[in-house]
Design a protein around this motif. Structure first.
Motif, PDB file in Angstrom:
ATOM      1  N   TRP A  86     -83.417 -19.173  68.155  1.00 46.08           N
ATOM      2  CA  TRP A  86     -82.660 -18.145  67.445  1.00 46.08           C
ATOM      3  C   TRP A  86     -81.922 -18.700  66.223  1.00 46.08           C
ATOM      4  O   TRP A  86     -81.335 -17.954  65.458  1.00 46.08           O
ATOM      5  CB  TRP A  86     -81.671 -17.458  68.379  1.00 46.08           C
ATOM      6  CG  TRP A  86     -80.638 -18.364  68.968  1.00 46.08           C
ATOM      7  CD1 TRP A  86     -79.416 -18.663  68.441  1.00 46.08           C
ATOM      8  CD2 TRP A  86     -80.723 -19.075  70.196  1.00 46.08           C
ATOM      9  NE1 TRP A  86     -78.736 -19.520  69.267  1.00 46.08           N
ATOM     10  CE2 TRP A  86     -79.517 -19.798  70.353  1.00 46.08           C
ATOM     11  CE3 TRP A  86     -81.693 -19.189  71.192  1.00 46.08           C
ATOM     12  CZ2 TRP A  86     -79.268 -20.614  71.463  1.00 46.08           C
ATOM     13  CZ3 TRP A  86     -81.446 -19.997  72.291  1.00 46.08           C
ATOM     14  CH2 TRP A  86     -80.251 -20.689  72.408  1.00 46.08           C
ATOM     15  N   ASP A 172     -89.070  -5.023  75.163  1.00 45.19           N
ATOM     16  CA  ASP A 172     -89.226  -5.816  73.938  1.00 45.19           C
ATOM     17  C   ASP A 172     -88.210  -6.956  73.883  1.00 45.19           C
ATOM     18  O   ASP A 172     -88.519  -8.054  73.429  1.00 45.19           O
ATOM     19  CB  ASP A 172     -89.073  -4.927  72.707  1.00 45.19           C
ATOM     20  CG  ASP A 172     -90.245  -3.978  72.519  1.00 45.19           C
ATOM     21  OD1 ASP A 172     -91.300  -4.218  73.139  1.00 45.19           O
ATOM     22  OD2 ASP A 172     -90.107  -2.998  71.762  1.00 45.19           O
ATOM     23  N   ASP A 176     -88.953 -10.956  73.753  1.00 46.97           N
ATOM     24  CA  ASP A 176     -88.400 -11.930  72.810  1.00 46.97           C
ATOM     25  C   ASP A 176     -87.731 -13.089  73.539  1.00 46.97           C
ATOM     26  O   ASP A 176     -87.795 -14.241  73.088  1.00 46.97           O
ATOM     27  CB  ASP A 176     -87.387 -11.245  71.886  1.00 46.97           C
ATOM     28  CG  ASP A 176     -88.061 -10.386  70.818  1.00 46.97           C
ATOM     29  OD1 ASP A 176     -89.294 -10.478  70.680  1.00 46.97           O
ATOM     30  OD2 ASP A 176     -87.350  -9.615  70.145  1.00 46.97           O
ATOM     31  N   TYR A 179     -90.549 -15.353  74.637  1.00 42.40           N
ATOM     32  CA  TYR A 179     -91.063 -16.140  73.503  1.00 42.40           C
ATOM     33  C   TYR A 179     -90.099 -17.279  73.166  1.00 42.40           C
ATOM     34  O   TYR A 179     -90.513 -18.414  72.895  1.00 42.40           O
ATOM     35  CB  TYR A 179     -91.258 -15.248  72.282  1.00 42.40           C
ATOM     36  CG  TYR A 179     -92.332 -14.203  72.432  1.00 42.40           C
ATOM     37  CD1 TYR A 179     -93.507 -14.471  73.125  1.00 42.40           C
ATOM     38  CD2 TYR A 179     -92.171 -12.928  71.880  1.00 42.40           C
ATOM     39  CE1 TYR A 179     -94.495 -13.510  73.279  1.00 42.40           C
ATOM     40  CE2 TYR A 179     -93.155 -11.960  72.018  1.00 42.40           C
ATOM     41  CZ  TYR A 179     -94.308 -12.244  72.718  1.00 42.40           C
ATOM     42  OH  TYR A 179     -95.274 -11.286  72.873  1.00 42.40           O
ATOM     43  N   ILE A 226     -80.373 -14.340  72.630  1.00 37.98           N
ATOM     44  CA  ILE A 226     -81.417 -13.450  72.127  1.00 37.98           C
ATOM     45  C   ILE A 226     -81.054 -11.997  72.391  1.00 37.98           C
ATOM     46  O   ILE A 226     -81.321 -11.117  71.559  1.00 37.98           O
ATOM     47  CB  ILE A 226     -82.776 -13.838  72.732  1.00 37.98           C
ATOM     48  CG1 ILE A 226     -83.169 -15.236  72.234  1.00 37.98           C
ATOM     49  CG2 ILE A 226     -83.848 -12.807  72.376  1.00 37.98           C
ATOM     50  CD1 ILE A 226     -84.477 -15.756  72.774  1.00 37.98           C
TER      51      ILE A 226
END
Length: 451
Positions: A86, A172, A176, A179, A226
């Motif tokens: 991030w 979603d 993230d 990921y 995140i």
């Protein structure tokens, strides 16, 4: 202290720092309560960090040392280097290194470092010929933030267990997070929406227990960071909303021998569990009340540990139901044979919680403890007489009782070591006292106008 020679692993990290144009290094460790702390240094200081360590004031960290003993030293582990995903899109890119804490007075590992407590437990297992592997299943909630960016208890979705979008509107965000974790080297095995609205679970690969503890500490930081980018607040509080499921961290455990065989597997046994596994399991059950103080370390933890919300409170084991404290999951291969302790929650310090589990299980092996028969009925349906007939005890019902159990358990107090045991008990006693004298909104609503 004398500067150490730069190791090949450390040099490889320095080379990667230069290649990836890293600006800052965050040297990470945890306090006794499990809060992740970090000291940020310019990336140019990496060689000094590896060879000399970075000094800091230990008296400012919960449970570490007194003011007159304040100088401590952080020594980073090269294998834990990871870029923080991030930060890479901003003006400055940062990377993380997990550190061991050293006492500058003795130049030895600091007894109050939770990572050192776990390392001692791992060494005890190694001395007995075992490697300890574990896989946790941490759950968390994603709540909306208000217009000022503060956390609320407003659900971010209306999903339920294994739901898909559109009900799972936070899918979603979860993607993230996954990921981001993978960029940091995590091997994520599964993720899904949990039972409660806005509740989620992400499971990462079974690994050696020290690496897993490092991953749990990092995981919580990654999830929060995140989520905040999506204007959401991630919380690992065990029971943020009353009367719905809380968040747990079911923990799978197994021992492997020096030749790489799973010491928990026996194909001839009805449950495919070896005698070693049953002794380890018996140790977990024997010390379960004391483990609870460490694996469920907050006042709020005990709002989750109540019957009826899939959180186990009964000290028993089973291969077929989830009402027991320990479950023997189905295993497709001998390497997958394991036991699952279902009581821990994600507010715990993973280093201390895992250390407690190791010492409890190894105590069962060393003392050849007898494993009780599994309970295959739903214990939630038992009345008090039936539980007595089966010899099923319950976990402590509040933090005060749990700390009492910990203090009376010599094995677990020795597992923590004198420094951590004293500071941990002191902190938890204070927390429980503050809770007892507080007046909740429930009490105001129920009694203010009635009496």
């Amino acid at each position: 202290m004398t500067s150490a020679t730069l190791s090949d692993d450390a040099q490889a990290v320095i080379d990667e720092i230069e290649e990836r144009d890293i600006d800052f290094l965050r040297l990470q460790f945890t306090d006794i309560l499990g809060t992740v702390k970090n000291v940020s240094i310019p990336a140019e200081q990496a060689e000094k960090a590896f060879t000399e360590g970075i000094y800091f004031d230990g008296s400012s960290i919960d449970g570490f040392v007194r003011i007159q003993e304040s100088d401590m030293r952080l020594v980073p582990n090269p294998s834990t280097f990871a870029v923080l995903p991030w930060t890479s899109a901003g003006d400055h890119t940062s990377a993380r290194l997990i550190c061991d804490v050293y006492d500058t007075a003795t130049d030895a590992a600091f007894d109050g470092d939770p990572r050192w407590v776990l390392k001692r437990a791992v060494q005890r297992a190694n001395d007995m010929g075992y490697t300890v592997n574990t896989g946790p299943e941490p759950e968390f909630f994603l709540f909306e933030e208000d217009e000022d960016g503060d956390a609320t208890l407003d659900f971010s979705d209306s999903g339920g267990y294994f739901d898909l979008a559109p009900k799972d509107l936070a899918s979603d965000v979860r993607g993230d997070i996954i990921y981001g974790l993978e960029e940091m080297g995590f091997e994520v095995e599964a993720s899904h929406h949990e039972v409660a609205e806005s509740q989620h679970e992400i499971d990462f690969k079974y690994d050696d227990i020290l690496s897993t503890a490092d991953n749990v500490a990092t995981f919580r930081s990654v999830v929060r960071a995140i989520a905040a980018q999506h204007d959401m607040h991630a919380t690992f509080m065990p029971k943020p909303i009353p009367k719905i499921n809380g968040s747990g961290m079911h923990t799978h455990l197994s021992l492997f021998t020096e030749d790489g065989e799973n010491a928990f597997h026996d194909p001839a046994d009805e449950f495919n569990l070896s005698e070693t596994a049953k002794q380890f399991l018996a140790g977990i059950l024997e010390h379960a009340p004391a483990i609870t103080a460490v694996a469920n370390p907050t006042v709020n933890s005990y709002k989750r540990l109540v019957p009826g919300y899939e959180a186990p409170v009964y000290i028993a084991w089973s291969d077929v139901n989830r009402s027991a404290l320990v479950r023997k999951p189905a295993a497709r291969t001998p390497a997958a044979s394991r036991i699952e302790l279902r009581s821990p929650d994600p507010s715990c310090n993973p280093y201390l919680a895992f250390a407690a589990m190791i010492h409890a299980g190894l105590d069962g092996i060393e003392n050849d403890l007898d494993c009780p028969d599994p309970v295959r009925e739903n214990i939630y349906d038992f009345d008090e007489a039936e539980r007595a007939e089966y010899g099923i005890e319950t976990l402590p019902s509040n933090l005060g009782e749990a700390v009492d159990e910990l203090e009376s358990d010599e094995v677990l107090m020795d597992a923590l070591g004198p420094h951590v045991a004293e500071k941990f008990v002191e902190a938890k006693r204070q927390e429980f006292r503050e809770y007892l004298v507080d007046v909740s909104q429930w009490e105001i609503d129920r009694y203010l106008e009635k009496f």
